[in-house]
Motif scaffolding. Sequence first.
Motif, PDB file in Angstrom:
ATOM      1  N   SER A   1       0.842  -1.198   0.000  1.00 35.87           N
ATOM      2  CA  SER A   1       0.000   0.000   0.000  1.00 35.87           C
ATOM      3  C   SER A   1       0.874   1.243   0.000  1.00 35.87           C
ATOM      4  CB  SER A   1      -0.915   0.022   1.233  1.00 35.87           C
ATOM      5  OG  SER A   1      -0.168   0.274   2.407  1.00 35.87           O
ATOM      6  N   GLY A   2       0.445   2.266  -0.744  1.00 35.12           N
ATOM      7  CA  GLY A   2       1.100   3.560  -0.690  1.00 35.12           C
ATOM      8  C   GLY A   2       2.376   3.645  -1.488  1.00 35.12           C
ATOM      9  N   ALA A   3       3.358   2.825  -1.140  1.00 34.27           N
ATOM     10  CA  ALA A   3       4.669   2.878  -1.794  1.00 34.27           C
ATOM     11  C   ALA A   3       5.222   1.467  -1.904  1.00 34.27           C
ATOM     12  CB  ALA A   3       5.623   3.757  -0.992  1.00 34.27           C
ATOM     13  N   PRO A   4       6.070   1.218  -2.894  1.00 33.71           N
ATOM     14  CA  PRO A   4       6.674  -0.112  -3.010  1.00 33.71           C
ATOM     15  C   PRO A   4       7.719  -0.347  -1.930  1.00 33.71           C
ATOM     16  CG  PRO A   4       7.589   1.349  -4.662  1.00 33.71           C
ATOM     17  CD  PRO A   4       6.493   2.117  -3.986  1.00 33.71           C
ATOM     18  N   THR A   5       8.023  -1.608  -1.699  1.00 38.56           N
ATOM     19  CA  THR A   5       9.118  -2.001  -0.809  1.00 38.56           C
ATOM     20  C   THR A   5      10.090  -2.862  -1.611  1.00 38.56           C
ATOM     21  OG1 THR A   5       8.184  -4.114  -0.053  1.00 38.56           O
ATOM     22  CG2 THR A   5       7.401  -2.109   1.056  1.00 38.56           C
ATOM     23  N   ARG A   6      11.118  -3.366  -0.979  1.00 41.66           N
ATOM     24  CA  ARG A   6      12.069  -4.229  -1.683  1.00 41.66           C
ATOM     25  C   ARG A   6      11.406  -5.503  -2.191  1.00 41.66           C
ATOM     26  NH1 ARG A   6      17.801  -4.139   1.694  1.00 41.66           N
ATOM     27  NH2 ARG A   6      18.227  -1.905   1.451  1.00 41.66           N
TER      28      ARG A   6
ATOM     29  N   ALA B   1      -5.825  -5.433   3.773  1.00 39.41           N
ATOM     30  CA  ALA B   1      -5.661  -5.466   5.230  1.00 39.41           C
ATOM     31  C   ALA B   1      -4.413  -4.639   5.489  1.00 39.41           C
ATOM     32  CB  ALA B   1      -5.513  -6.899   5.741  1.00 39.41           C
ATOM     33  N   THR B   2      -4.573  -3.334   5.374  1.00 43.63           N
ATOM     34  CA  THR B   2      -3.428  -2.437   5.429  1.00 43.63           C
ATOM     35  C   THR B   2      -2.740  -2.487   6.787  1.00 43.63           C
ATOM     36  OG1 THR B   2      -4.588  -0.982   3.877  1.00 43.63           O
ATOM     37  CG2 THR B   2      -2.702  -0.049   5.014  1.00 43.63           C
ATOM     38  N   TYR B   3      -3.533  -2.710   7.849  1.00 49.59           N
ATOM     39  CA  TYR B   3      -2.990  -2.659   9.198  1.00 49.59           C
ATOM     40  C   TYR B   3      -3.485  -3.840  10.031  1.00 49.59           C
ATOM     41  CZ  TYR B   3      -2.828   2.335   7.844  1.00 49.59           C
ATOM     42  OH  TYR B   3      -2.639   3.524   7.187  1.00 49.59           O
ATOM     43  N   THR B   4      -2.865  -4.022  11.175  1.00 46.74           N
ATOM     44  CA  THR B   4      -3.454  -4.778  12.268  1.00 46.74           C
ATOM     45  C   THR B   4      -4.300  -3.809  13.088  1.00 46.74           C
ATOM     46  OG1 THR B   4      -1.355  -4.422  13.422  1.00 46.74           O
ATOM     47  CG2 THR B   4      -1.721  -6.607  12.445  1.00 46.74           C
ATOM     48  N   ALA B   5      -5.138  -4.353  13.965  1.00 42.04           N
ATOM     49  CA  ALA B   5      -6.099  -3.505  14.682  1.00 42.04           C
ATOM     50  C   ALA B   5      -5.421  -2.454  15.551  1.00 42.04           C
ATOM     51  CB  ALA B   5      -7.018  -4.389  15.532  1.00 42.04           C
ATOM     52  N   ASP B   6      -4.309  -2.819  16.202  1.00 41.71           N
ATOM     53  CA  ASP B   6      -3.654  -1.858  17.089  1.00 41.71           C
ATOM     54  C   ASP B   6      -3.046  -0.692  16.306  1.00 41.71           C
ATOM     55  OD1 ASP B   6      -1.756  -3.689  16.020  1.00 41.71           O
ATOM     56  OD2 ASP B   6      -0.314  -3.143  17.571  1.00 41.71           O
ATOM     57  N   VAL B   7      -2.489  -0.980  15.144  1.00 42.66           N
ATOM     58  CA  VAL B   7      -1.918   0.089  14.325  1.00 42.66           C
ATOM     59  C   VAL B   7      -3.034   0.964  13.758  1.00 42.66           C
ATOM     60  CG1 VAL B   7      -0.617   0.597  12.220  1.00 42.66           C
ATOM     61  CG2 VAL B   7       0.175  -1.189  13.782  1.00 42.66           C
TER      62      VAL B   7
ATOM     63  N   LEU C   1      -5.650 -11.717   1.774  1.00 40.28           N
ATOM     64  CA  LEU C   1      -5.430 -10.344   2.215  1.00 40.28           C
ATOM     65  C   LEU C   1      -4.258  -9.745   1.453  1.00 40.28           C
ATOM     66  CD1 LEU C   1      -5.829 -10.867   6.071  1.00 40.28           C
ATOM     67  CD2 LEU C   1      -7.564 -10.127   4.420  1.00 40.28           C
ATOM     68  N   THR C   2      -4.331  -8.427   1.179  1.00 38.17           N
ATOM     69  CA  THR C   2      -3.301  -7.761   0.393  1.00 38.17           C
ATOM     70  C   THR C   2      -3.225  -6.294   0.795  1.00 38.17           C
ATOM     71  OG1 THR C   2      -2.495  -7.424  -1.878  1.00 38.17           O
ATOM     72  CG2 THR C   2      -4.872  -7.208  -1.521  1.00 38.17           C
ATOM     73  N   HIS C   3      -2.408  -5.488   0.064  1.00 42.25           N
ATOM     74  CA  HIS C   3      -2.312  -4.037   0.277  1.00 42.25           C
ATOM     75  C   HIS C   3      -1.798  -3.737   1.685  1.00 42.25           C
ATOM     76  CE1 HIS C   3      -3.816   0.197   0.539  1.00 42.25           C
ATOM     77  NE2 HIS C   3      -3.601   0.189  -0.756  1.00 42.25           N
ATOM     78  N   PHE C   4      -0.630  -4.282   1.997  1.00 40.74           N
ATOM     79  CA  PHE C   4      -0.084  -4.176   3.343  1.00 40.74           C
ATOM     80  C   PHE C   4       0.751  -2.911   3.503  1.00 40.74           C
ATOM     81  CE2 PHE C   4      -0.048  -8.797   2.192  1.00 40.74           C
ATOM     82  CZ  PHE C   4      -1.208  -9.116   2.875  1.00 40.74           C
ATOM     83  N   SER C   5       0.620  -2.271   4.641  1.00 38.25           N
ATOM     84  CA  SER C   5       1.467  -1.119   4.942  1.00 38.25           C
ATOM     85  C   SER C   5       2.934  -1.533   4.882  1.00 38.25           C
ATOM     86  CB  SER C   5       1.144  -0.595   6.343  1.00 38.25           C
ATOM     87  OG  SER C   5       2.143   0.306   6.778  1.00 38.25           O
ATOM     88  N   PRO C   6       3.796  -0.680   4.294  1.00 37.88           N
ATOM     89  CA  PRO C   6       5.229  -1.019   4.229  1.00 37.88           C
ATOM     90  C   PRO C   6       5.886  -1.216   5.589  1.00 37.88           C
ATOM     91  CG  PRO C   6       4.714   0.744   2.674  1.00 37.88           C
ATOM     92  CD  PRO C   6       3.484   0.543   3.529  1.00 37.88           C
ATOM     93  N   ARG C   7       5.208  -0.803   6.664  1.00 37.33           N
ATOM     94  CA  ARG C   7       5.803  -0.979   7.993  1.00 37.33           C
ATOM     95  C   ARG C   7       5.893  -2.454   8.381  1.00 37.33           C
ATOM     96  NH1 ARG C   7       2.113   2.538  11.380  1.00 37.33           N
ATOM     97  NH2 ARG C   7       1.591   3.350   9.329  1.00 37.33           N
TER      98      ARG C   7
END
Length: 321
Positions: free
Chosen positions: A10-15, A231-237, A267-273
């Motif tokens: 999501s947002g930006a690519p990662t390695r 599922a960009t985040y977990t619930a706490d984030v 699930l997809t579109h994961f935050s790069p964090r």
Amino acid sequence: MKITFLGTSSGAPTRHRNVSATAVQPERGKPWVLIDCGEATQHQLLRTRLSPLQLSAILITHVHGDHCYGLPGLLASCQLNGRKAPLTLVGPHAIWRYLQAVIECTEMRIDYPIEFIPVDGTLDLEAAGFRIQACALSHRTECWAYRLEECEIPLQLDVQRLKDEGVSPGPEYAQLQQGRDLQLPDGRWLRSADYTRPSRAPRVAVIAGDNDSPERLTGLCADAALLVHEATYTADVLEQVGPEPQHSCAAQVARFAESRGIPNLILTHFSPRYLRKARRRGDRQISEIKTEARTHYSGQLQLAEDFACWLISRDGLLLPL
């Protein structure tokens, strides 16, 4: 029905992950459909067997850059590679305005026909062997989910009825099973629809754009074998980030899929964090998303990976390819 993930960040690519793009193919045949086209999607395609010249339709969920910045480049490469066949482009009106601005400002040339269809709740399109419908989602800009349902299901012949009516096995059986009406030597007309029925239920996949309210998909997911959802985040984030980005956490999506009895969830579109492996103390790991979803969902659960390919089998199982 085959699903290939070309970008899962999501947002930006990662390695390890490019931004959003997903390909859907029928079980047989070369035509295919692309859902979203993030930056560098055409580069991702070079690492697959998917041909841009066989691309039938592009379905864009919304105008945010991680879902559409790759569109002009892919269309331009189709031109350079000699594409002649028409291409269908579906998406919000803003997608067409964006594309026209790029064409004007970069002197981009496209000679093959592009049919733009503004997406709305009445969308009913056939492409690459799929019937495609849509529903609106809840995001900070106009955003859509797409339902892809198989169109051509082999017919099963009612042999016993034909025998009871005095029609002996022969070429007529094959014609009826192929969906063709015919006239018998005695003058009787036989309608294929009266002597056949679908041999199985059509396979259905629902692929959603960004969305903070999975329940919006209730109608579109009727009889779906597979839901692909962010599922960009977990619930706490998500709680820390707050509601403004209007994304879902894994728990939300999993609870929805469980409540609707959807047998397969990717699930997809994961935050790069979220990293594959923690490198230092405090790093978040992608496995946390799956762990959270599993707490709420009992079906077959997968996390999307770039270049992962899955088959929805004829009996509704999700199988890796």
